[in-house]
Scaffold this motif. Structure first.
Motif, PDB file in Angstrom:
ATOM      1  N   LEU A 143       0.829  -1.199   0.000  1.00  0.00           N
ATOM      2  CA  LEU A 143       0.000   0.000   0.000  1.00  0.00           C
ATOM      3  C   LEU A 143       0.869   1.258   0.000  1.00  0.00           C
ATOM      4  O   LEU A 143       0.550   2.249  -0.668  1.00  0.00           O
ATOM      5  CB  LEU A 143      -0.937  -0.010   1.209  1.00  0.00           C
ATOM      6  CG  LEU A 143      -1.886   1.182   1.351  1.00  0.00           C
ATOM      7  CD1 LEU A 143      -2.710   1.395   0.083  1.00  0.00           C
ATOM      8  CD2 LEU A 143      -2.797   1.002   2.561  1.00  0.00           C
ATOM      9  N   ALA A 144       1.978   1.221   0.722  1.00  0.00           N
ATOM     10  CA  ALA A 144       2.878   2.377   0.761  1.00  0.00           C
ATOM     11  C   ALA A 144       3.388   2.718  -0.635  1.00  0.00           C
ATOM     12  O   ALA A 144       3.453   3.900  -1.021  1.00  0.00           O
ATOM     13  CB  ALA A 144       4.044   2.092   1.706  1.00  0.00           C
ATOM     14  N   PRO A 150       2.157   9.095  -7.040  1.00  0.00           N
ATOM     15  CA  PRO A 150       2.382  10.478  -7.515  1.00  0.00           C
ATOM     16  C   PRO A 150       3.838  10.928  -7.371  1.00  0.00           C
ATOM     17  O   PRO A 150       4.379  11.586  -8.275  1.00  0.00           O
ATOM     18  CB  PRO A 150       1.450  11.308  -6.630  1.00  0.00           C
ATOM     19  CG  PRO A 150       0.362  10.353  -6.242  1.00  0.00           C
ATOM     20  CD  PRO A 150       1.053   9.041  -6.058  1.00  0.00           C
ATOM     21  N   ASP A 151       4.473  10.570  -6.267  1.00  0.00           N
ATOM     22  CA  ASP A 151       5.878  10.943  -6.071  1.00  0.00           C
ATOM     23  C   ASP A 151       6.780  10.213  -7.056  1.00  0.00           C
ATOM     24  O   ASP A 151       7.758  10.780  -7.565  1.00  0.00           O
ATOM     25  CB  ASP A 151       6.324  10.640  -4.641  1.00  0.00           C
ATOM     26  CG  ASP A 151       5.672  11.544  -3.607  1.00  0.00           C
ATOM     27  OD1 ASP A 151       5.218  12.637  -4.005  1.00  0.00           O
ATOM     28  OD2 ASP A 151       5.608  11.155  -2.436  1.00  0.00           O
ATOM     29  N   VAL A 157      10.475   8.157 -12.008  1.00  0.00           N
ATOM     30  CA  VAL A 157      10.632   6.703 -11.935  1.00  0.00           C
ATOM     31  C   VAL A 157       9.569   6.018 -12.789  1.00  0.00           C
ATOM     32  O   VAL A 157       9.841   5.010 -13.454  1.00  0.00           O
ATOM     33  CB  VAL A 157      10.541   6.217 -10.468  1.00  0.00           C
ATOM     34  CG1 VAL A 157      10.663   4.698 -10.398  1.00  0.00           C
ATOM     35  CG2 VAL A 157      11.617   6.875  -9.614  1.00  0.00           C
ATOM     36  N   LEU A 158       8.356   6.581 -12.779  1.00  0.00           N
ATOM     37  CA  LEU A 158       7.249   6.055 -13.570  1.00  0.00           C
ATOM     38  C   LEU A 158       6.755   7.109 -14.543  1.00  0.00           C
ATOM     39  O   LEU A 158       6.881   8.317 -14.288  1.00  0.00           O
ATOM     40  CB  LEU A 158       6.069   5.656 -12.662  1.00  0.00           C
ATOM     41  CG  LEU A 158       6.294   4.647 -11.546  1.00  0.00           C
ATOM     42  CD1 LEU A 158       4.999   4.473 -10.754  1.00  0.00           C
ATOM     43  CD2 LEU A 158       6.763   3.315 -12.099  1.00  0.00           C
ATOM     44  N   ASN A 159       6.139   6.652 -15.637  1.00  0.00           N
ATOM     45  CA  ASN A 159       5.407   7.592 -16.469  1.00  0.00           C
ATOM     46  C   ASN A 159       3.959   7.665 -15.989  1.00  0.00           C
ATOM     47  O   ASN A 159       3.572   6.955 -15.046  1.00  0.00           O
ATOM     48  CB  ASN A 159       5.514   7.224 -17.951  1.00  0.00           C
ATOM     49  CG  ASN A 159       4.894   5.864 -18.274  1.00  0.00           C
ATOM     50  OD1 ASN A 159       3.950   5.406 -17.622  1.00  0.00           O
ATOM     51  ND2 ASN A 159       5.428   5.202 -19.304  1.00  0.00           N
ATOM     52  N   LEU A 172      11.552   2.372  -0.439  1.00  0.00           N
ATOM     53  CA  LEU A 172      10.948   3.588   0.085  1.00  0.00           C
ATOM     54  C   LEU A 172      11.613   4.070   1.357  1.00  0.00           C
ATOM     55  O   LEU A 172      11.615   5.265   1.649  1.00  0.00           O
ATOM     56  CB  LEU A 172       9.457   3.373   0.340  1.00  0.00           C
ATOM     57  CG  LEU A 172       8.575   3.091  -0.875  1.00  0.00           C
ATOM     58  CD1 LEU A 172       7.120   3.070  -0.468  1.00  0.00           C
ATOM     59  CD2 LEU A 172       8.806   4.111  -1.978  1.00  0.00           C
ATOM     60  N   GLY A 173      12.166   3.147   2.135  1.00  0.00           N
ATOM     61  CA  GLY A 173      12.805   3.525   3.384  1.00  0.00           C
ATOM     62  C   GLY A 173      13.359   2.311   4.088  1.00  0.00           C
ATOM     63  O   GLY A 173      13.143   1.172   3.659  1.00  0.00           O
ATOM     64  N   PRO A 174      14.086   2.524   5.194  1.00  0.00           N
ATOM     65  CA  PRO A 174      14.630   1.394   5.957  1.00  0.00           C
ATOM     66  C   PRO A 174      13.522   0.460   6.421  1.00  0.00           C
ATOM     67  O   PRO A 174      12.463   0.897   6.878  1.00  0.00           O
ATOM     68  CB  PRO A 174      15.307   2.088   7.156  1.00  0.00           C
ATOM     69  CG  PRO A 174      15.574   3.482   6.699  1.00  0.00           C
ATOM     70  CD  PRO A 174      14.450   3.833   5.776  1.00  0.00           C
ATOM     71  N   GLY A 175      13.767  -0.838   6.268  1.00  0.00           N
ATOM     72  CA  GLY A 175      12.790  -1.825   6.703  1.00  0.00           C
ATOM     73  C   GLY A 175      11.700  -2.119   5.698  1.00  0.00           C
ATOM     74  O   GLY A 175      10.867  -2.994   5.930  1.00  0.00           O
TER      75      GLY A 175
END
Length: 457
Positions: A143-144, A150-151, A157-159, A172-175
């Motif tokens: 889900l994250a 949008p980001d 990274v995406l079109n 996306l981040g640690p873990g």
């Protein structure tokens, strides 16, 4: 008198029905009246698979159904067609069902606990004055990533159609598990022609999620601490696994469970059995099926293998007969089995899995090392939890030349997973962590109380 009438609506697939059925049992236990709404096709499957006769086997959960918009003979494993159909047709049927229940004297529906993948239903609920809870059935990490679309587009990274502009590994981040851009869930679920339907659904659901007063998911804090740090508004209330005497309560299986495998397991040594299951969507071609089968045979270990009737087609009957003769006494093949009870059985020492989220939660709850063989969708992301974050198992590696996982690869990886002490120790840690989360004072228990309190208002 019940605290209130709650309508529960899953996405029409086995892996979505099960956690919402488990949640429904808990809500009934807390005094709510629950109506569980399946599509007509899945409703019939659930009824046919119940171990007791009729809907009384659901222990107080009322079963209802509405059409999904497809003809009876159409393929519901073609997700783009299924999504296109239900997105167009099911809203009116859901609204009609609510009116029919009230006309029949049922209490007015107070809340919709809806699968976020069925975000269209949130608009129906708001129109009818029904409050909305959004339920996310798979990993919070999945889900994250979706909420970050949008980001990802803004960062190049995406079109705007959801396809990767760059070949790279996202984290996306640690873990949070790393994931290559080629394996994003909306791009690997269907053939490219169906991708726009899937991506449109994801983007629409991100928007409709704002209609919900609360978002809960079938996970726990220690399993996905990184994802929950990024999105603290997603409340983990899992693992949603019934236990003790509750384990006998039906959870909406589409196929009857073969419980004879439990007696077979009773006769096997502790932690010796390889359990193999690929969920309800995966399909292997005959060559890959044979490589997997012969790989299990090569391990020399006892194995329990769930093989759906539609798991493969075109197998050589003579080969299959010969294989079954060779593994008699060592391997047991069933069409479907009580997976929660199998993974809790002391004879099972390794789980070869497609990495569906229900299976991952069941493995974590039972301290089970996993050999990952993802098939599609978010299963590749879940593989990253096992191999890179939790480090409770390994993944198979297809041959570079033809993409086939060989029998030698199966044998080698099974042996490594089932004998590695590090995997076992970390898997036991996750079992203890999951138990702490759902115990009194645990994070999931606290979030579930918050959830129940809101539904009671």
């Amino acid at each position: 008198m019940a605290k209130g009438h709650i309508m529960v609506l899953p996405f029409p697939a086995q892996g979505h029905v099960v956690p919402l059925m488990e949640l429904s049992h808990r809500l009934v236990n807390h005094g709510f009246e629950v109506t569980f709404v399946n599509t007509e096709v899945n409703h019939a499957l659930v009824l046919a698979a119940l171990p007791t006769s009729g809907p009384d086997g659901l222990h107080g959960i009322h079963l209802a159904s509405i059409p999904d918009g497809l003809a009876d003979d159409q393929d519901r494993k073609d997700l783009s067609k299924l999504i296109d159909a239900f997105s167009t047709h099911m809203s009116a049927h859901l609204e009609k069902l609510v009116g029919e229940m009230e006309a029949a004297g049922r209490p007015r529906v107070k809340w919709l606990v809806g699968d976020l993948n069925m975000g269209w239903s949130f608009e129906v609920a708001v129109k009818l004055g029904i409050r909305v809870c959004s339920f996310w059935p798979v990993s919070a990490a999945c889900l994250a990533i979706m909420l970050n679309i949008p980001d990802l587009i803004q960062d190049g990274v995406l079109n705007h159609k959801g396809w990767p502009e760059r070949e790279e590994t996202l984290q996306l981040g640690p873990g949070v598990p790393p994931l290559h851009t080629s394996l994003l869930s909306w791009n690997n679920t269907v053939a490219p022609a169906g991708q726009p339907t899937i991506f449109q659904l994801v983007c629409q659901n991100n928007r409709l999620n704002d209609l919900a007063e609360i978002v809960v998911c079938n996970s726990f804090q220690e399993a996905e601490a990184g994802a929950f740090k990024l999105f603290p508004g997603i409340l983990p209330i899992g693992p949603l696994l019934v236990d003790g005497g509750e384990s006998q309560k039906p959870v909406g299986n589409f196929l009857p469970e073969d419980t004879a495998c439990l007696q077979w397991l009773d006769a096997r040594p502790r932690r010796s059995v390889v359990y193999v299951a690929f969920g309800t969507f995966a399909v292997l071609d005959p060559r890959q099926f044979q490589e997997l089968a012969e790989g299990l045979e090569l391990t020399g270990r006892p194995f329990l293998w769930a093989v759906r009737p539609d798991f493969t087609t075109g197998l050589d009957k003579a080969w299959l007969h010969d294989f079954q003769q060779r593994v008699t006494g060592t391997g047991m093949i069933v069409s479907w089995c009580p997976q929660r009870q199998v993974l809790a059985h002391p004879a099972v020492g390794c789980f070869l899995s497609h990495c569906g989220w229900n299976s991952m939660m069941e493995a974590a709850t039972n301290g089970m090392p996993v050999l990952c063989w993802p098939y599609f969708c978010e299963q590749f992301l879940h593989r990253g939890y096992i191999t890179d974050v939790w480090r409770t198992g390994l993944a198979v590696s297809p041959a570079a030349a033809d993409g086939v996982v060989t029998k030698e690869e199966v044998r080698s990886k099974v042996d490594k997973v089932i004998t590695d002490q590090g995997f076992k120790e970390r898997a036991r840690w996750f079992k203890d962590a999951a138990s702490r989360c759902i115990a009194k004072g645990g994070s999931s228990q606290h979030n579930f109380t918050t959830f129940v309190d809101l539904l009671s208002k």
